[in-house]
Scaffold this active site. Structure first.
Site, PDB file in Angstrom:
ATOM      1  CD  GLU A  90      -3.177  -0.735   0.164  1.00  0.00           C
ATOM      2  OE1 GLU A  90      -3.555   0.243  -0.014  1.00  0.00           O
ATOM      3  OE2 GLU A  90      -3.210  -1.767  -0.757  1.00  0.00           O
ATOM      4  CB  SER A 458     -46.113 -32.141  41.897  1.00  0.00           C
ATOM      5  OG  SER A 458     -47.400 -32.347  42.091  1.00  0.00           O
TER       6      SER A 458
END
Length: 794
Positions: A90, A458
Site C-alpha cells: 500500500e 408438583s
C-alpha cells in the site's frame, strides 16, 4: 494593428474582474468545502468500534457481539512481517513522506492513463495516512473535494500523530472481507489462527485485500488472489523486507483458508450467549456491540456440553416413543433431487445427520442415497420397523439419516417437535453453570429456560412444605391424605383435587406427602398454613413475582420459568439463602477497567497486604429467606423423593441427590428439579403450543432421565459428600427415618429400634409406606401453636 487604449483598459478590467470573481468563487468553494472539515487531532484518542468478546468461566471464547467484527491490537503487538506486507502493498514510502506521496501520486496518474484506455479501475494513489483520513474522518464519495480534504487531513494527521499510531489505526480499522475489520479478525476468519502465528504467505495475502476483498476472494477468485499475493511477496523482496529465497518459498504455498469465517470454536452455548447479550444490552445499551468489552460469564463448558447432549437425547427419546411422523419431503423425478434435498438442513447441532433419498423400500430392507454424494446403504432393521409402525416410507421420500459404525448402514433420524430446557446453577453463589433453552438454537432461538412461562405442577410443592415448617409444623406432624372438596373459582362450583393414582393413604407425616407427591394432602397442608404464607414463601424464594392466594396454587397452578424455579431451589441446598442467579460474572472495558461485577459482597480488608493475622472472611451472599433448619428439612425430604418416591430412578446415580418431579394437568408439562450438594438442575419438557405430551408422560418419565444423563457427567470425578446439616439442628426418628428438627421441637425419645451408629446416615431407611389403622403408630409432634383453621388435620 493597434488596439485603442480604451480597449486595452477595458480588457484589463474584464480580466481582473474574472480573476476576482474566480478568486471569490474559489474562496467560497474552499469555505464550503472546509467548513465541516474534521479535526485530525481528534484521532489521538480514537478507538475504532471493536467486538465484545464473551468468555466462559475457564477462559474459553464462547461468543462475540459486534456490528463490525474487529479485535483491537496495539502497534507493538503487530508482527513486523504483517506491517511490512501492508507497507509493500500500500505505501512503501510511508515512513518518508508527510502524509501525501507526490511520486506515488504521479505513478498512479500514469497508470490511470493506461487503465482508462483499457477500461480498468482507476488507482487513487492514496497513502496509508490518506486512507486513515478517509476511513475514519470522511465518506467514500468519489469527488475532487473529498480527495482534497483527504490530502489536507493526511498532512494534519501526520502532525498530530506518530507514524506507528497511524499504522495502528489503519491496521485495526481497515475492511478486509470475510466479516473482518482489522488484521486480527482477518487472521482468525481466514486462517483460524492468531496474528502472531501467520506465516509470510498468509501475511502477504491479507495485505492484498485492501485493494478489494471480493476481487481477491480466496475461493471465488483464487487465481487472482494468489497472483496479487505473489506480487506483494516480490515487492517485499525488492524492498529488502525478506530475502528472495523466503519470498519464492512463500509463493509456492497454496492459498488455503477456512470455508467460513470463524466465530468461536465452542458451539454448544448459543442459548446462553444470546441470553448474555440480552442482559448485557439492558445494562450497556448499544455500547455492547462496539465497545470492545471483555465479558467473563459463569458458564462451565464441560457442563454446558453435557446439558445440550442430555436435553437433545431426552427430547429425541420422547419423539421416538411417539412414532415416525413421515418424510419431510418427496421427489418423484430422481433427476436433480439432490439440490432439493440439500435445501433442507438438519439441526446444526446434529452435524452427522445427512439428507438422503429413499431409493427403494421393498421387502424387509430400505435403501437410501445421501444427497451430498457421500454414499449409500440401508436403514437399520429396527428403524425400518419403527418407520413402518408410523407413517411408513416409500421410494422418493426425503429423510435425514445418520451413518452408523457399520459401513453401509444408517439410522433414520427425525427432528423432534417437542421442546424443553435445562438449567444448572451453583446453589452457593447463583452462578449459572449451564443453560440450554431448547432442542436446537438453529431451529428456534426462543429460550424456554428464561422465556417459557409454564405451570410447575408438583415441583412447586416443596415451597408449600417449607412454608409449613416455617410456621409451626415439624417432620413429625401428620396430615390427612383423603378426599377433599372446596369451593371453586365460580359461585356454585366445587373443586375436588385428586391424587395422581386416584387413591388415598390416610394420615401421613409430611415427608410422605412430598415423597409421593400427594395432592390432597398438600392442599390440606396449604389450607392449614394459610395461602398468604405460601405465596410469601414463593415470592421471597423468587419462584414468582406475584401469585393469587388460592389453594390451586399450592399444586403449582401459577406460572414460572425453569430458570426462576431452579434458582429458587438453591435455597434448600445452601441453608435458606436466596441467591442472585446470574450469567455475567465480570465486564471490563478495553482498558481493563471494571464495568460490572456480579459479586457485590463487601470485604474491606480483602485488598489489604498480609499482616500475619487471620485472612478476612467474606460474608455469604443472598437474603436469608428461611431458617437453615427448614432448608435442611426440605432437602432431606427431597432426598426421600429420589430414594423411594416419584424420582426413584435418580437413585441410580449413587450420590446424595434430592429433587422433585412435576406434571401439570393433561400432561402438558413435565418437570424435574434435582440437586446434589454442589449443583441444582432444572429440567422442563413440553410443547411450545402447550398441547398435551400424551398419557402418562410425567416428570418421572420425561424429565428425570434427562437429569440423570446430565448428572452422570456433572458428578464424574467430583468428591462424594453429603448435605451439611445446620449446627443447631436436632435429630429424632419418625417411623424409622431420622428426621431433622429445630431445637425444642424434636420428639421425645421412646424405646424404638435405633440403627447402629456404624451405619451411614441416610434419610432413606426402611419405612412403613403408610401409617394406616393397624400399623405402628408414628411419633407426632404438633406445632407449638396450631393455626386456628386446622380442621382436624392433626
Amino acid at each position: 494593428m493597434k488596439f485603442p487604449q480604451r480597449w486595452i483598459a477595458t480588457a484589463g478590467v474584464v480580466i481582473l474582474s474574472l480573476i476576482a470573481v474566480g478568486g471569490f468563487s474559489l474562496a467560497i468553494y474552499a469555505a464550503w468545502l472546509f467548513h465541516d472539515m474534521p479535526d485530525a487531532s481528534d484521532l489521538a484518542d480514537y478507538r475504532p468500534p471493536t467486538a465484545t468478546r464473551v468468555y466462559a468461566w475457564d477462559g474459553t471464547l464462547i461468543g462475540e457481539y459486534s456490528k463490525e467484527r474487529r479485535i483491537f491490537v496495539s502497534y507493538d503487538q503487530i508482527p513486523t512481517q504483517v506491517v511490512n506486507a501492508f507497507l509493500a502493498a500500500e505505501d512503501h514510502n510511508f515512513f518518508k513522506h508527510g502524509g501525501v506521496d507526490p511520486m506515488g501520486l504521479m505513478r498512479a496518474m500514469g497508470k490511470n492513463v493506461l487503465n482508462a484506455a483499457h477500461g480498468k479501475r482507476l488507482e487513487g494513489g492514496s497513502t496509508i495516512s490518506q486512507q486513515v483520513a478517509k476511513n475514519v474522518l470522511l465518506t467514500n464519495e468519489a469527488t475532487v473535494g473529498r480527495k482534497l480534504k483527504e490530502a489536507i487531513l493526511a498532512q494534519r494527521l501526520e502532525q498530530s500523530l506518530t507514524k506507528p499510531h497511524i499504522l495502528e489505526l489503519y491496521l485495526n480499522e481497515i475492511w478486509l472481507g470475510y466479516h473482518s475489520y482489522g488484521v486480527v479478525a482477518a487472521a482468525y476468519n481466514y486462517f483460524g489462527k492468531p496474528l502472531s502465528e501467520l506465516d509470510l504467505a498468509e501475511c502477504a495475502y491479507l495485505a492484498a485485500l485492501p485493494k478489494g476483498p471480493d476481487n481477491y476472494h480466496p475461493v471465488r477468485n483464487k487465481a487472482a488472489a494468489i497472483r496479487r499475493r505473489n506480487f506483494i511477496l516480490s515487492q517485499m523482496a525488492d524492498l529488502n523486507m525478506v530475502t528472495r529465497a523466503q519470498a519464492q518459498a512463500a509463493m509456492r504455498e497454496d492459498l488455503k483458508v477456512q470455508t467460513a469465517p470463524a466465530r468461536t470454536k465452542y458451539h454448544d452455548a448459543d442459548y446462553f450467549v444470546e441470553e448474555v447479550r440480552q442482559r448485557g444490552f439492558a445494562t450497556l445499551g448499544k455500547r455492547l456491540d462496539e465497545g470492545g468489552y471483555y465479558v467473563r460469564t459463569t458458564l462451565d463448558p464441560r457442563l454446558q456440553t453435557a446439558a445440550r447432549v442430555a436435553l437433545m437425547k431426552g427430547l429425541e427419546n420422547y419423539d421416538h416413543r411417539h412414532g415416525w411422523r413421515g418424510a419431510w419431503g418427496h421427489v418423484e423425478n430422481p433427476d436433480g433431487w439432490e439440490k432439493q434435498a440439500l435445501a433442507s438442513t438438519p439441526p446444526s447441532e446434529r452435524r452427522d445427520w445427512r439428507a438422503a433419498r429413499i431409493e427403494s423400500a421393498e421387502g424387509g430392507s430400505v435403501r437410501v442415497v445421501q444427497a451430498d454424494g457421500g454414499g449409500h446403504g440401508y436403514l437399520a432393521a429396527n428403524d425400518v420397523a419403527w418407520a413402518r409402525a408410523g407413517k411408513g416410507l416409500k421410494r422418493g421420500d426425503l429423510v435425514f439419516v445418520e451413518p452408523t459404525q457399520s459401513p453401509g448402514t444408517y439410522n433414520l433420524r427425525q427432528t423432534p417437535i417437542v421442546n424443553g430446557a435445562l438449567v444448572a446453577i451453583d446453589p452457593s453463589s447463583g452462578r449459572t453453570l449451564a443453560m440450554v433453552g431448547g432442542y436446537s438454537f438453529s431451529l428456534s432461538n426462543f429460550n424456554r429456560a428464561t422465556q417459557a412461562r409454564r405451570q410447575p405442577g408438583s415441583s412447586f410443592k416443596p415451597f408449600v412444605y417449607a412454608a409449613a415448617l416455617e410456621n409451626g409444623y415439624t417432620p413429625a406432624s401428620l396430615v390427612l391424605d383423603g378426599p377433599i372438596s372446596l369451593p371453586g373459582a365460580k359461585a356454585g362450583d366445587v373443586w375436588s383435587p385428586e391424587n395422581f393414582h386416584k387413591g388415598y393413604l390416610g394420615m401421613l407425616p409430611l415427608r410422605r406427602g412430598l415423597e409421593l407427591s400427594l395432592n390432597t394432602m398438600t392442599v390440606r397442608l396449604a389450607q392449614g398454613v394459610g395461602m398468604p404464607k405460601v405465596v410469601n414463601m414463593a415470592k421471597r424464594a423468587g419462584v414468582v413475582t406475584d401469585m393469587e392466594p388460592v389453594l390451586a396454587m399450592a399444586l403449582g397452578a401459577g406460572e414460572t420459568t425453569p430458570f426462576k424455579l431452579t434458582a429458587a431451589y438453591s435455597a434448600f441446598v445452601n441453608g435458606g439463602r436466596r441467591v442472585n442467579p446470574h450469567l455475567i460474572e465480570v465486564v471490563e472495558d478495553g482498558q481493563g477497567k471494571p464495568v460490572l461485577n456480579a459479586d457485590q459482597r463487601d470485604c474491606p480488608k480483602c485488598t489489604s497486604p498480609f499482616n500475619g493475622e487471620e485472612s478476612p472472611r467474606v460474608p455469604l451472599g443472598g437474603e436469608q429467606i428461611m431458617d437453615p433448619v427448614t432448608a435442611y428439612q426440605i432437602t432431606t425430604m427431597l432426598q426421600g423423593v429420589v430414594q423411594r418416591g416419584t424420582a426413584a430412578q435418580a437413585s441410580s446415580l449413587g450420590r446424595p441427590i434430592g429433587g422433585k418431579t412435576g406434571t401439570t394437568n393433561d400432561y402438558r408439562s413435565a418437570w424435574f428439579v434435582g440437586f446434589s450438594p454442589d449443583i441444582v438442575v432444572g429440567v422442563f419438557v413440553g410443547f411450545d403450543d402447550n398441547r398435551s405430551l400424551g398419557d402418562n408422560e410425567t416428570g418421572a418419565v420425561d424429565a428425570v432421565p434427562i437429569f440423570i444423563d446430565f448428572m452422570q457427567t456433572a458428578l464424574k470425578g467430583t468428591p462424594v459428600h453429603d448435605f451439611r446439616p445446620p449446627k443447631d439442628v436436632k435429630f429424632g426418628y419418625v417411623n424409622g427415618i431420622r428426621e431433622a428438627f429445630r431445637p425444642g421441637t424434636e420428639p421425645k425419645p421412646r424405646p424404638v429400634a435405633i440403627p447402629s451408629l456404624a451405619e451411614p446416615f441416610s434419610p432413606g431407611g426402611p419405612i412403613n409406606p403408610s401409617p394406616v389403622p393397624g400399623g405402628p403408630a408414628p411419633v407426632v409432634t404438633p406445632p407449638k401453636k396450631a393455626p386456628a383453621d386446622l380442621n382436624g388435620l392433626y
